[in-house]
Design a protein around this motif. Structure first.
Motif, short mmCIF file in Angstrom:
data_model
loop_
_atom_site.label_atom_id
_atom_site.label_comp_id
_atom_site.label_asym_id
_atom_site.label_seq_id
_atom_site.Cartn_x
_atom_site.Cartn_y
_atom_site.Cartn_z
N SER A 1 0.65 -1.27 0.00
CA SER A 1 0.02 -0.07 -0.03
C SER A 1 0.96 1.41 -0.06
CB SER A 1 -1.08 -0.10 1.15
OG SER A 1 -0.12 0.08 2.43
N LEU A 2 1.92 1.38 0.78
CA LEU A 2 2.69 2.44 0.75
C LEU A 2 3.66 2.44 -0.60
CD1 LEU A 2 4.61 2.09 4.18
CD2 LEU A 2 2.51 3.53 3.62
N ILE A 3 4.07 1.52 -1.33
CA ILE A 3 4.60 1.64 -2.52
C ILE A 3 3.68 2.08 -3.58
CG2 ILE A 3 5.31 0.27 -4.46
CD1 ILE A 3 6.49 -1.79 -2.38
N ALA A 4 2.27 1.78 -3.51
CA ALA A 4 1.11 2.10 -4.39
C ALA A 4 1.14 3.78 -4.17
CB ALA A 4 -0.06 1.32 -3.91
N THR A 5 1.47 4.22 -2.94
CA THR A 5 1.06 5.80 -2.82
C THR A 5 2.22 6.79 -2.88
OG1 THR A 5 1.38 5.19 -0.47
CG2 THR A 5 -0.66 5.42 -1.42
N GLY A 6 3.50 5.66 -3.35
CA GLY A 6 4.86 6.24 -3.74
C GLY A 6 5.67 6.91 -2.55
N VAL A 7 5.34 6.44 -1.32
CA VAL A 7 6.01 6.61 -0.13
C VAL A 7 7.58 6.25 -0.40
CG1 VAL A 7 6.61 5.93 2.21
CG2 VAL A 7 4.27 6.25 1.26
N ALA A 8 8.56 7.04 0.21
CA ALA A 8 9.88 6.72 0.10
C ALA A 8 10.58 5.63 0.86
CB ALA A 8 10.79 7.83 0.83
N PRO A 9 11.28 4.67 0.09
CA PRO A 9 11.71 3.49 0.29
C PRO A 9 12.21 3.38 1.61
CG PRO A 9 12.55 4.03 -1.92
CD PRO A 9 12.04 5.28 -1.19
N TRP A 10 12.76 4.24 2.20
CA TRP A 10 13.42 4.39 3.96
C TRP A 10 12.16 4.39 4.91
CZ3 TRP A 10 13.23 8.05 7.60
CH2 TRP A 10 12.64 9.28 7.11
N LEU A 11 11.18 5.00 4.63
CA LEU A 11 10.22 5.04 5.17
C LEU A 11 9.45 3.80 5.41
CD1 LEU A 11 8.33 8.72 4.95
CD2 LEU A 11 9.02 7.47 7.12
N ILE A 12 9.16 3.07 4.18
CA ILE A 12 8.64 1.72 3.88
C ILE A 12 9.31 0.91 5.00
CG2 ILE A 12 8.33 -0.08 2.72
CD1 ILE A 12 7.65 1.85 0.36
N VAL A 13 10.82 1.02 5.00
CA VAL A 13 11.75 0.12 5.85
C VAL A 13 11.23 0.29 7.43
CG1 VAL A 13 13.85 -0.27 6.44
CG2 VAL A 13 13.34 -0.19 4.13
N MET A 14 11.14 1.47 7.66
CA MET A 14 11.02 2.02 9.02
C MET A 14 9.73 1.71 9.67
SD MET A 14 13.40 3.49 10.72
CE MET A 14 12.57 4.31 12.02
N ASN A 15 8.56 1.76 8.74
CA ASN A 15 7.22 1.23 9.20
C ASN A 15 7.26 -0.10 9.17
OD1 ASN A 15 4.78 3.37 9.29
ND2 ASN A 15 6.02 3.97 7.49
N THR A 16 7.99 -1.00 8.47
CA THR A 16 8.17 -2.54 8.77
C THR A 16 8.66 -3.03 9.85
OG1 THR A 16 8.08 -2.36 6.08
CG2 THR A 16 8.96 -4.46 7.36
N PHE A 17 9.88 -2.46 10.11
CA PHE A 17 10.48 -2.35 11.19
C PHE A 17 9.73 -2.41 12.69
CE2 PHE A 17 13.13 -0.97 14.71
CZ PHE A 17 14.04 -2.03 15.00
N ILE A 18 9.07 -1.21 12.56
CA ILE A 18 8.12 -1.01 13.73
C ILE A 18 7.07 -2.06 14.08
CG2 ILE A 18 6.33 0.71 14.85
CD1 ILE A 18 7.84 2.94 13.79
N VAL A 19 6.33 -2.34 12.92
CA VAL A 19 5.37 -3.40 12.96
C VAL A 19 6.14 -4.71 13.42
CG1 VAL A 19 3.78 -4.81 11.37
CG2 VAL A 19 4.00 -2.28 11.13
N ASN A 20 7.31 -5.07 13.06
CA ASN A 20 8.04 -6.35 13.19
C ASN A 20 8.61 -6.47 14.41
OD1 ASN A 20 6.76 -7.64 11.15
ND2 ASN A 20 8.42 -6.99 9.67
N ILE A 21 8.44 -5.49 15.33
CA ILE A 21 9.22 -5.34 16.44
C ILE A 21 8.70 -6.36 17.28
CG2 ILE A 21 9.56 -4.16 18.82
CD1 ILE A 21 9.73 -1.56 17.34
N ARG A 22 7.66 -6.93 17.39
CA ARG A 22 7.49 -8.21 18.25
C ARG A 22 8.00 -9.41 18.01
NH1 ARG A 22 4.21 -8.06 13.71
NH2 ARG A 22 3.42 -9.91 12.86
N HIS A 23 8.55 -9.51 16.89
CA HIS A 23 9.60 -10.48 16.53
C HIS A 23 10.81 -10.71 17.38
CE1 HIS A 23 8.02 -11.96 12.66
NE2 HIS A 23 6.79 -11.03 13.02
N PHE A 24 11.29 -9.67 17.92
CA PHE A 24 12.30 -9.65 19.02
C PHE A 24 11.92 -10.51 20.26
CE2 PHE A 24 13.77 -5.89 16.47
CZ PHE A 24 15.13 -6.40 16.20
N LEU A 25 10.51 -10.04 20.72
CA LEU A 25 10.19 -10.49 21.89
C LEU A 25 9.88 -12.12 21.74
CD1 LEU A 25 7.85 -7.78 22.80
CD2 LEU A 25 10.06 -8.17 23.79
#
Length: 241
Positions: A58-82
């Motif tokens: 969805s972020l790619i479709a709206t033209g969001v900057a790649p590094w922001l996509i990476v940051m959003n993905t990182f935050i959503v996946n923080i639970r994997h550390f736990l």
């Protein structure tokens, strides 16, 4: 106790079957979003996180900057550390490089399967069996879904973009049932995002990032204060008695 690789594959087969429709849909939507089969498959190979991959589309479709996509993905996946930290206590001792490899394959589903095994610590090879069959299913059916999408008529490919939002709703609604915390997270996050985005204060990527973090912080503060209030009320009631 489950210890062998083949037993791990058997235990993970149910995950692989469950991933079939979701990965297939992801590959199809990746095609309609404009990703090549190499890009879509590479995302499943390297990211391997269903909700985050759908969000990235969805972020790619709206033209969001790649590094922001990476940051959003990182935050959503923080639970994997736990999850991996918790799982390491249930897995028999193994070299760090081996733990790093199977930790990559941990998802909500594989964590659930591995953490509910009975009979003592599970072995690293059993863990590999569970994660490998699930990972293979996700990657393979992503590619299959992309191929199917490429053969759909153009008008259907364009219409499939709507399915991306339906998928998000399908992921969210079951989690909200009977869970006030998830409901609060969703409502507050949506509210923050709408205010930031429609007031033109932040771009799509930044508003999602701030809304995700903001809603998590607000809900935790609310729950901490509520718990303290309940504890104080209980303590005062016991003191009066």
């Amino acid at each position: 106790m489950n210890t062998t690789f083949s037993q791990g594959v058997k235990a993970g087969t149910s995950i692989a079957i469950g991933y079939f429709p979701v990965a297939l849909t992801f590959g199809l939507l990746a095609k309609t979003t404009g990703l090549s089969i190499f890009e879509a498959t590479a995302m499943s190979l390297l990211v391997y996180a269903g909700a985050s991959q759908y969000m990235a589309l969805s972020l790619i479709a709206t033209g969001v900057a790649p590094w922001l996509i990476v940051m959003n993905t990182f935050i959503v996946n923080i639970r994997h550390f736990l999850m991996t930290a918790s799982l390491s206590e249930n897995v028999a001792p193994a070299p760090k490089w081996m733990k790093a490899i199977y930790a990559f394959g941990i998802t909500d589903e594989s964590f659930s399967v591995l953490s509910t095994q009975k009979g003592g610590k599970i072995t690293a090879v059993f863990t590999f069996g569970v994660t490998l069959i699930a990972y293979s299913s996700w990657v393979i059916f992503t590619a299959v879904g992309h191929v199917i999408g490429a053969n759909l008529p153009q008008f259907l490919q364009q219409a499939m973009s709507v399915a991306l939002y339906a998928m998000f709703i399908g992921l969210l609604v079951p989690s909200m049932k009977g869970n006030r915390k998830v409901v609060l997270l969703a409502v507050i996050g949506a509210g923050i995002h709408c205010v930031l985005y429609y007031s033109n204060l932040l771009s799509t990527g930044w508003s999602i990032l701030v809304a995700t973090l903001g809603s998590a912080i607000i809900v935790e503060i609310l729950y901490v204060k509520t718990n303290k209030t309940v504890e104080n009320w209980t303590a005062e009631k016991e003191a009066d008695q």
